[in-house]
Write an enzyme that holds these catalytic residues in place. Sequence first.
Site, mmCIF file in Angstrom:
data_model
loop_
_atom_site.group_PDB
_atom_site.id
_atom_site.type_symbol
_atom_site.label_atom_id
_atom_site.label_comp_id
_atom_site.label_asym_id
_atom_site.label_seq_id
_atom_site.Cartn_x
_atom_site.Cartn_y
_atom_site.Cartn_z
ATOM 1 N N LYS A 22 0.690 -1.087 -0.073
ATOM 2 C CA LYS A 22 0.011 0.066 -0.017
ATOM 3 C C LYS A 22 0.938 1.223 -0.021
ATOM 4 O O LYS A 22 0.595 2.289 -0.724
ATOM 5 C CB LYS A 22 -0.891 0.118 1.245
ATOM 6 C CG LYS A 22 -1.393 1.332 1.669
ATOM 7 C CD LYS A 22 -2.398 1.176 2.816
ATOM 8 C CE LYS A 22 -1.414 1.623 4.104
ATOM 9 N NZ LYS A 22 -1.119 2.860 4.388
ATOM 10 N N ASN A 23 1.877 1.217 0.754
ATOM 11 C CA ASN A 23 2.760 2.338 1.061
ATOM 12 C C ASN A 23 3.695 2.632 -0.394
ATOM 13 O O ASN A 23 4.426 3.670 -0.208
ATOM 14 C CB ASN A 23 3.597 2.624 2.301
ATOM 15 C CG ASN A 23 2.527 2.768 3.567
ATOM 16 O OD1 ASN A 23 1.356 3.021 3.344
ATOM 17 N ND2 ASN A 23 3.189 2.329 4.637
ATOM 18 N N CYS A 119 -4.185 12.595 14.069
ATOM 19 C CA CYS A 119 -4.631 11.144 14.081
ATOM 20 C C CYS A 119 -4.442 10.444 15.259
ATOM 21 O O CYS A 119 -3.619 10.976 16.113
ATOM 22 C CB CYS A 119 -4.116 10.481 12.751
ATOM 23 S SG CYS A 119 -2.594 9.904 12.927
ATOM 24 N N ARG A 124 0.964 14.405 14.096
ATOM 25 C CA ARG A 124 1.683 14.187 12.563
ATOM 26 C C ARG A 124 1.441 15.370 11.760
ATOM 27 O O ARG A 124 0.569 15.604 10.864
ATOM 28 C CB ARG A 124 0.743 12.946 11.788
ATOM 29 C CG ARG A 124 0.986 11.725 12.646
ATOM 30 C CD ARG A 124 0.353 10.673 11.898
ATOM 31 N NE ARG A 124 1.217 10.097 10.692
ATOM 32 C CZ ARG A 124 0.821 8.801 10.056
ATOM 33 N NH1 ARG A 124 -0.281 8.258 10.445
ATOM 34 N NH2 ARG A 124 1.522 8.625 9.047
ATOM 35 N N ASP A 127 4.729 19.831 8.305
ATOM 36 C CA ASP A 127 5.764 21.087 8.120
ATOM 37 C C ASP A 127 7.012 20.752 7.523
ATOM 38 O O ASP A 127 7.616 21.604 6.716
ATOM 39 C CB ASP A 127 6.185 21.718 9.786
ATOM 40 C CG ASP A 127 6.841 20.401 10.414
ATOM 41 O OD1 ASP A 127 6.184 19.524 10.405
ATOM 42 O OD2 ASP A 127 7.960 20.734 11.183
ATOM 43 N N ASP A 310 5.397 0.430 12.081
ATOM 44 C CA ASP A 310 4.268 -0.229 11.399
ATOM 45 C C ASP A 310 4.244 -1.670 12.060
ATOM 46 O O ASP A 310 2.828 -2.393 11.605
ATOM 47 C CB ASP A 310 4.244 0.108 10.078
ATOM 48 C CG ASP A 310 3.774 1.344 9.546
ATOM 49 O OD1 ASP A 310 3.320 2.040 10.358
ATOM 50 O OD2 ASP A 310 3.514 1.579 8.443
ATOM 51 N N ILE A 332 9.015 6.643 16.832
ATOM 52 C CA ILE A 332 8.599 7.386 15.711
ATOM 53 C C ILE A 332 7.339 8.139 15.961
ATOM 54 O O ILE A 332 7.208 9.339 15.575
ATOM 55 C CB ILE A 332 8.182 6.218 14.475
ATOM 56 C CG1 ILE A 332 9.609 5.541 14.378
ATOM 57 C CG2 ILE A 332 8.039 7.033 13.133
ATOM 58 C CD1 ILE A 332 10.661 5.975 13.706
ATOM 59 N N ARG A 402 -8.101 -0.299 5.640
ATOM 60 C CA ARG A 402 -7.459 0.763 4.671
ATOM 61 C C ARG A 402 -6.076 0.127 4.239
ATOM 62 O O ARG A 402 -5.851 0.570 3.255
ATOM 63 C CB ARG A 402 -7.070 1.760 5.792
ATOM 64 C CG ARG A 402 -8.210 2.748 6.248
ATOM 65 C CD ARG A 402 -7.706 3.813 7.216
ATOM 66 N NE ARG A 402 -6.407 4.283 6.564
ATOM 67 C CZ ARG A 402 -5.229 4.560 7.192
ATOM 68 N NH1 ARG A 402 -5.121 4.823 8.520
ATOM 69 N NH2 ARG A 402 -4.167 4.871 6.596
#
Length: 426
Positions: A22-23, A119, A124, A127, A310, A332, A402
């Site tokens: 997906k990423n 989220c 998140r 910038d 993840d 992270i 998702r």
Amino acid sequence: MDKFLIKGGQPLQGTVAISGAKNSALPAMAASLLTAEPVALHNIPRVRDIITMAKLLAFMGAHVSVDACPAADYCISAKTISHAEAPYELVKTMRASILTLGPALARLGIARVSLPGGCAIGARPVDLHLNALEKMGAEIHTAHGFIEAKAPRGRLQGGRIKFEKITVTGTENILMAAALADGETLIENAAREPEITDLVVLLRKMGAKISGDGSATLRVEGVQTLRGADHTVIPDRIEAGTFLVAGAITGGDLTLLNCEPEHLGATIDLLRKAGVVTETTGPNRVRVRAPRKLNAADVTTLEYPGFATDMQAQYMALATQAEGYSTINETIFENRFLHASEMMRMGANISIDGHRALVHGPSALSGSTVQASDLRASAGLVLAGLVASGETIVERVYHIDRGYERIVEKLRAVGAAIARVHGQSQ
Ligand code: UD1
């Protein structure tokens, strides 16, 4: 809202085919905005975020078709872009919509993207994306909840960009913007995730001039126009890691097909420390066998090639079954332990101290009703449900939809007792 109903205790056995990442698919789709020619993308997972990105590109004026090009999963043709805009309705369901900012701005000299909100896993911000685009000459204002960006005289300028912090989608946005900018862009402290390299491979096929992929310094020599391309995205290393844990946690014996063992290094190293036996049985195959006893092992999430944030929730599920104390350090994201309290409701022994979780196992988990809070947290809860006694109900599985393609079907095919219960639409 749909739920998953899981009856734990079944060892998973057999083979499971891993889907496309997906990423990798999301930036590849966004990259199609850089050219007026069609981009054919293969191995695109059929998950909600991909549908959202397809809707967004169609909203912007691209022609998006599925299975239209010969043997392609998606064929995207952004001959003209009528709206260089990502509306709130789409951005709020998928932060990766920010990936359209760099390419739209580079192609049209103007772009408007709704500001992504926070989220569940933290603030998140974006910038770093915006500062880097400003270094490339973009004039950026935020007004009415939108990022409004303009390139003077319609073209971005190459520049030297040193990210203060490593950002995956930030690096991807700038790579795409720089590919069509005037002059050379140097990106320092770039992300080194395999998904970045996959994007570079696609951009090169489109005619971009990029070197340094796989390292922290990328050099991009901008070109005037880019062309169409045909590309197959890499396998999903997070889905693969999730199934490795599924095999290990259930006392199973699973073989993953269509995966890329090279991208699974940190996950496999950690699983080995925990006593899990993994073996690369072919160029795109990994077999996982559970040991009689899992051992506690500590881990710190890091940028690639470190252990992926993840995979943190999935590893936490495994740690609840391991003997001893496992410390999990999340570096992270600021708030990525929401699954821990749900696992505790199932009987896990976990204490949280800021960015650190201490898991004491093994605990006999008992089936409960739990709520998914984000994509990977939901995967962690499904894994916990697979070893819990009795019935676990995972609510809010729209999070898992998702990013995991047909997870219920894939798990059932290897012996899991899991079913989707359809609820009222939201
Ligand atoms: C990507 C992945 C996500 C993964 C994450 C970290 C996609 C579509 N998503 O998300 O699955 O969990 O990498 O591996 O590829 N940050 C800032 N300012 C910015 C951008 C980021 O402070 O402008 C911070 C973030 O809040 C976070 C850290 O930097 O603390 C890393 O985030 P980043 O790598 O940007 O994550 P994403 O690209 O959003």
